[in-house]
Structure formats: C-alpha cells, structure tokens
Design a protein around this motif. Structure first.
Motif, PDB file in Angstrom:
ATOM      1  N   UNK A 138      15.370   1.480  16.135  1.00 38.83           N
ATOM      2  CA  UNK A 138      16.560   0.872  16.427  1.00 38.83           C
ATOM      3  C   UNK A 138      16.347  -0.552  16.804  1.00 38.83           C
ATOM      4  N   UNK A 139      17.380  -1.335  16.356  1.00 43.66           N
ATOM      5  CA  UNK A 139      17.237  -2.751  16.746  1.00 43.66           C
ATOM      6  C   UNK A 139      17.625  -2.881  18.098  1.00 43.66           C
ATOM      7  N   UNK A 140      16.904  -3.731  19.021  1.00 42.84           N
ATOM      8  CA  UNK A 140      17.083  -3.971  20.342  1.00 42.84           C
ATOM      9  C   UNK A 140      18.478  -4.454  20.546  1.00 42.84           C
ATOM     10  N   UNK A 141      18.935  -3.952  21.611  1.00 46.29           N
ATOM     11  CA  UNK A 141      20.128  -4.390  22.272  1.00 46.29           C
ATOM     12  C   UNK A 141      19.980  -5.763  22.990  1.00 46.29           C
ATOM     13  N   UNK A 142      21.022  -6.485  23.022  1.00 42.44           N
ATOM     14  CA  UNK A 142      20.722  -7.872  23.717  1.00 42.44           C
ATOM     15  C   UNK A 142      21.531  -7.380  25.245  1.00 42.44           C
ATOM     16  N   UNK A 143      20.592  -7.776  26.206  1.00 43.22           N
ATOM     17  CA  UNK A 143      21.217  -7.387  27.421  1.00 43.22           C
ATOM     18  C   UNK A 143      21.570  -8.708  28.078  1.00 43.22           C
ATOM     19  N   UNK A 144      22.760  -8.723  28.634  1.00 41.94           N
ATOM     20  CA  UNK A 144      23.372  -9.718  29.545  1.00 41.94           C
ATOM     21  C   UNK A 144      23.081  -9.558  30.773  1.00 41.94           C
ATOM     22  N   UNK A 145      22.830 -10.569  31.693  1.00 42.70           N
ATOM     23  CA  UNK A 145      22.747 -10.523  33.068  1.00 42.70           C
ATOM     24  C   UNK A 145      24.282 -10.683  33.607  1.00 42.70           C
ATOM     25  N   UNK A 146      24.460 -10.048  34.631  1.00 39.22           N
ATOM     26  CA  UNK A 146      25.968 -10.183  35.215  1.00 39.22           C
ATOM     27  C   UNK A 146      26.519 -11.518  35.417  1.00 39.22           C
ATOM     28  N   UNK A 147      25.561 -12.553  35.389  1.00 32.61           N
ATOM     29  CA  UNK A 147      26.053 -13.869  35.472  1.00 32.61           C
ATOM     30  C   UNK A 147      26.714 -14.394  33.974  1.00 32.61           C
ATOM     31  N   UNK A 148      25.725 -13.902  33.114  1.00 33.51           N
ATOM     32  CA  UNK A 148      26.053 -14.170  31.635  1.00 33.51           C
ATOM     33  C   UNK A 148      27.597 -13.554  31.341  1.00 33.51           C
ATOM     34  N   UNK A 149      27.587 -12.177  31.752  1.00 36.71           N
ATOM     35  CA  UNK A 149      28.871 -11.543  31.449  1.00 36.71           C
ATOM     36  C   UNK A 149      30.198 -12.326  31.910  1.00 36.71           C
ATOM     37  N   UNK A 150      29.729 -12.585  33.167  1.00 32.19           N
ATOM     38  CA  UNK A 150      30.972 -13.263  34.082  1.00 32.19           C
ATOM     39  C   UNK A 150      31.436 -14.578  33.380  1.00 32.19           C
ATOM     40  N   UNK A 151      30.404 -15.301  32.674  1.00 34.16           N
ATOM     41  CA  UNK A 151      30.620 -16.557  32.189  1.00 34.16           C
ATOM     42  C   UNK A 151      31.411 -16.272  30.838  1.00 34.16           C
ATOM     43  N   UNK A 152      31.411 -15.094  30.193  1.00 34.94           N
ATOM     44  CA  UNK A 152      31.926 -14.557  29.077  1.00 34.94           C
ATOM     45  C   UNK A 152      31.667 -15.542  27.882  1.00 34.94           C
ATOM     46  N   UNK A 153      31.466 -16.734  27.892  1.00 42.99           N
ATOM     47  CA  UNK A 153      31.156 -17.321  26.499  1.00 42.99           C
ATOM     48  C   UNK A 153      29.915 -18.486  26.910  1.00 42.99           C
ATOM     49  N   UNK A 154      29.131 -18.708  25.818  1.00 41.16           N
ATOM     50  CA  UNK A 154      27.978 -19.205  25.774  1.00 41.16           C
ATOM     51  C   UNK A 154      28.182 -20.866  25.263  1.00 41.16           C
TER      52      UNK A 154
END
Lengths: 355, 128
Positions: free
Chosen positions: B31-47
C-alpha cells in the motif's frame, strides 16, 4: 520506399499514439483503460508473442553449420587458432555469445569500403554505429533498472545504487533554480542523445538511408517519444510519483487500482511504453531474444570433424558402388572391367596369368 | 524442436528475469503510505501553495528558496494566495510538518528518493 515517406509515416504514427491517451485520459477520463487494461494487454501480447517467436525459431531446423568464420579455425597444433572468431566447441560459442551480447562485437567489426588514393580500395574501421549502439543499449538498461523503483517494494539495494551512480553529477543544484530537480539522471539524456544519433545515421548516410524502412524509423521515434515524455515528467511537468507507484505496484501485484489524479503526461508515457512492449515481438526489436538464436553466432564451426545430417533429408534408396560391384562382378570380370575386389580363385588365376 | 532443452532453459531464464517484479512482490499488498499531518498542520488547513502543487513541485520550491535565500537574500515568499511566508525549511515547513519520519521519509522511501536536505539542515527531534 522513399525515405521521406518512411520518416513522415512513422512520425505521424507516433504522433497519433501520443494523441490517443491525451484525448482518452485528458478528455474522456478513460483512466482504467489506459492505466490497467492496455498495459496488461500489452504485457500479455509481449510474452505470448516473444515465446511464440522463440518456439518458432526452435522448430526450424538448422541442418548445416553456418557460423561466420572470421578467424583461423582449429587445425594443426602449430597454427594459431582464433577460439572466439571461429569457435570449435560449446565453450568457444559461449564466449563468443557473451562478447556479442554484452559488447556488440559484430558491430565493432564493422568496416567501411572506400577509395583511399585514386582507385585503390581500402577498408576503414567504422566505429560510430558500435559506439552509439553501446550508449543506447546500456543507457536503456540503466533507465529500465531505475524504473524498478516503481515495481518493487521495498526497493532492492542495487536499484538505489544504480540510481545514485546515475545521478552522480548532482546537477540538480544549478544553474537554473529548481529546473533540474530532482537530481539529474545521466542515462536518460544519454539515451535520448544516442537515439538521435541513430536516427541521424539513417538519414545522413546514403547507403543506410536507402535500406531504411518505416519499421526502422518507427521504433526509434517511439523510443524518442518515450524518453521525452519521461524526461519531461521528471524535470518539467511533474506528476505525483507516489500515486504513480501506487498504480504500477497494483499492476505487478495483480491488485490493480487507479489512484486519484495522475497527470495526463504519465498516461501518455505509459501508453507509449505499452505500445512498444506489444510491438517488440513483431518487429526488429525482437532481436533481444533473436540474438541468442542467430545461427551465424551460436553455432560452432565443427563441420570438419562432426557429421551433420539434414533432418529433413528424404530417405533415398541408395545403391552404393560396393553393392553394385557385388551384383555385377562376374560380368565385369568377363568383359575385362577393373574391379575393386577380385574373387579368391580369380585372383589366383590372374596372378598365374601374369607370370 | 531442435536444441529444445537449451532454448527452453534460456526462455525460462529470460521470462523469469523480465517477471522479476512479479516474483519479488508476490503476496505483498504494498500500500502507498498515507501522509500523516500533525495537529498543527491540520489546524492550518492549507500549505504555502495548494496541495496538488506541493505534491509535485515541493522539491523545486525548496531548491528555489535555498537559491534565493543563500545567494540573493530574498527572505519572503509571496504565495499565489497572497499570503507572505518566511522562506525556511526548518522554520516554516517543519513548523507544521514536524513529523519528518511520517511526513517526509515515508513517501521518499516508498519511491526511492534520497534528498540531501539533512546534509546541512538539522533533523527535527520528533517527540514520539
């Protein structure tokens, strides 16, 4: 066939082959067709075709020895023989085949006929074809091995090693910001360069030009297109390679799936590769199997000490001279014809007569 | 068939070599690895840029940033969204994506990429 027609025809075909997935995936969203079905069909055609070709060759008798004898054959002990150029045994043939397959020895022997001074004919070594062929085949091999990173999980060490060696120059850093990233693989550019030289050779040398057909130009153009789409995809119009690997791994583990959105360029690349793979058994590229079965290379020159009987020889009822004489000896002696074997009493009387 | 034994042996070896990936991966569901986002990255919502762009072009962007910061002393990046970002792998990227092993390495290993970021930059200490 006119060479301009050949070139135009094969480039138009390649162009159409580029357009098919472009429209098919770009406009009609036929991802499954181009990402799964066509690659599988291509692989099936390739394996069935190449096995069929090899079996076909294996069924053809080679009744007589026809190796090219480019050196002194084994004869008297004090005459120096050339075991590779004129192999006597299997060992010699194996050596010859190894050099042929790995170093293209017969291309190395290529000579060019020309008038040197006035009308004196001279043969000059012509090494360019050999050089381009080496560059082409080995860079293709490296490119192929590097692609194993999309077809293996975990990636074996030798693939990573080859990739590191291939990217030795680390040209990714400069000169244009971010243009040559990720690191530049030399093999891709050597491959494209060598293909270009092989095409130019066919166009520029009149004798080669004269014998070139669409079947010669088409694979070269197709490989050029594959190389260009690959290089474009790596350095310029990048695609999400994690998704690409998801697709390719699905193909090799027989659990095919289409991941979310890969660029159209990838499907063009994949389609062209599928066409190339499916085309191999029916074209000159089948030499990848054929080189091992070429009688002028893989037969030993042993006609002088091994009898080879033509397997399709019709059994002819023969009447040898011995049998003939046996049948007509009396009559032959009666009319005074010479015979090989005198009957006992006759021999005695003949000797008496002499005395 | 003439010399059938030798030819079939060769054919099996050849086909086997070409089918190497099939044997190598047999039975594995890679399986292709899933990208894991940190809480902070999730909260920021966009890169810095849209995700599809970041997926394919991040290496190019990082190279440009390095060039511009180190050579030209251009420290700020104006995103297509209009927002300004400070150019820095450790200070900006890793601020959100502090989970290097799950966010960077997983996918890089999966596709056999070995970037030389950490030849110079300091790897983040991940609090496991």
């Amino acid at each position: 066939m006119n060479f301009i027609f050949s070139i135009v025809l094969s480039s138009v075909v390649v162009l159409i082959l580029v357009l098919i997935p472009w429209i098919g995936v770009g406009a009609l969203k036929l991802d499954t067709l181009f990402g799964i079905i066509i690659p599988y069909i291509a692989l099936f055609v390739f394996f069935a075709g190449i096995i069929g070709r090899v079996i076909g060759w294996a069924r053809s008798p080679v009744p007589f020895r026809i190796p090219t004898t480019a050196g002194q054959q084994w004869s008297l002990p004090w005459i120096r023989r050339s075991p590779l150029e004129n192999p006597k045994s299997t060992a010699g043939v194996v050596g010859r085949m190894i050099f042929e397959v790995l170093t293209f020895r017969s291309l190395f022997r290529n000579t060019k006929l020309q008038f040197r001074s006035g009308f004196r004919i001279g043969y000059e070594w012509e090494k360019w074809l050999w050089l381009f062929a080496l560059a082409f085949h080995y860079s293709f091999l490296v490119v192929l091995i590097r692609h194993l990173r999309f077809f293996t999980e975990p990636i074996p060490g030798f693939v990573n090693l080859i990739e590191q060696l291939d990217g030795l120059m680390q040209t990714g850093v400069a000169p244009v910001e971010g243009f040559m990233l990720p690191s530049v693989m030399i093999s891709g550019f050597v491959l494209l360069g060598a293909v270009t030289l092989l095409v130019l050779r066919r166009i520029l040398i009149p004798q080669v030009n004269y014998v070139s057909l669409p079947g010669d130009y088409f694979p070269l153009f197709l490989i050029t297109a594959i190389g260009l789409t690959g290089v474009l995809m790596r350095y310029v119009l990048k695609v999400d390679i994690v998704s690409v690997k998801e697709l390719t791994m699905g193909l090799v583990t027989f659990r095919p799936s289409i991941p979310y959105e890969i660029g159209v360029l990838f499907y063009i690349h994949l389609f062209l590769v599928s066409v190339l793979i499916a085309y191999i058994p029916f074209s000159k590229i089948t030499h990848m199997a054929g080189v091992f079965l070429s009688p002028t290379r893989n037969l030993s020159n042993n006609s002088r000490f091994v009898r080879h009987i033509n397997p399709w020889s019709y059994p002819v009822p023969v009447h040898t001279y011995d049998e003939y004489e046996e049948e007509f000896r009396d009559k032959m002696i009666a009319v005074g014809l010479p015979v090989e074997k005198m009957p006992e009493e006759e021999a005695g009387s003949a000797e008496e007569e002499k005395e | 068939m003439y010399d059938g034994g030798k030819i079939i042996t060769g054919l099996v070896i050849g086909v086997g070599l070409l089918l190497f990936p099939v044997f190598y991966n047999a039975g594995k569901a890679a399986k292709a690895p899933e990208r894991v986002l940190t809480e902070k990255a999730k909260a920021a919502q966009k890169c810095v840029e849209p995700i599809s762009f970041m997926k394919t072009e991040h290496m190019k962007m990082l190279d440009e940033w390095r060039q511009q910061v180190v050579r030209d002393d251009v420290r700020y990046y104006k995103s297509t969204s209009g927002k300004e970002y400070y150019k820095g792998l450790q200070t900006t990227c890793l601020d959100c994506h502090s989970n290097k092993s799950k966010f960077c390495d997983q996918c890089h290993d999966y596709v056999g990429v070995d970037p030389y970021c950490w030849d110079c930059h300091i790897e983040p200490k991940e609090n496991q």
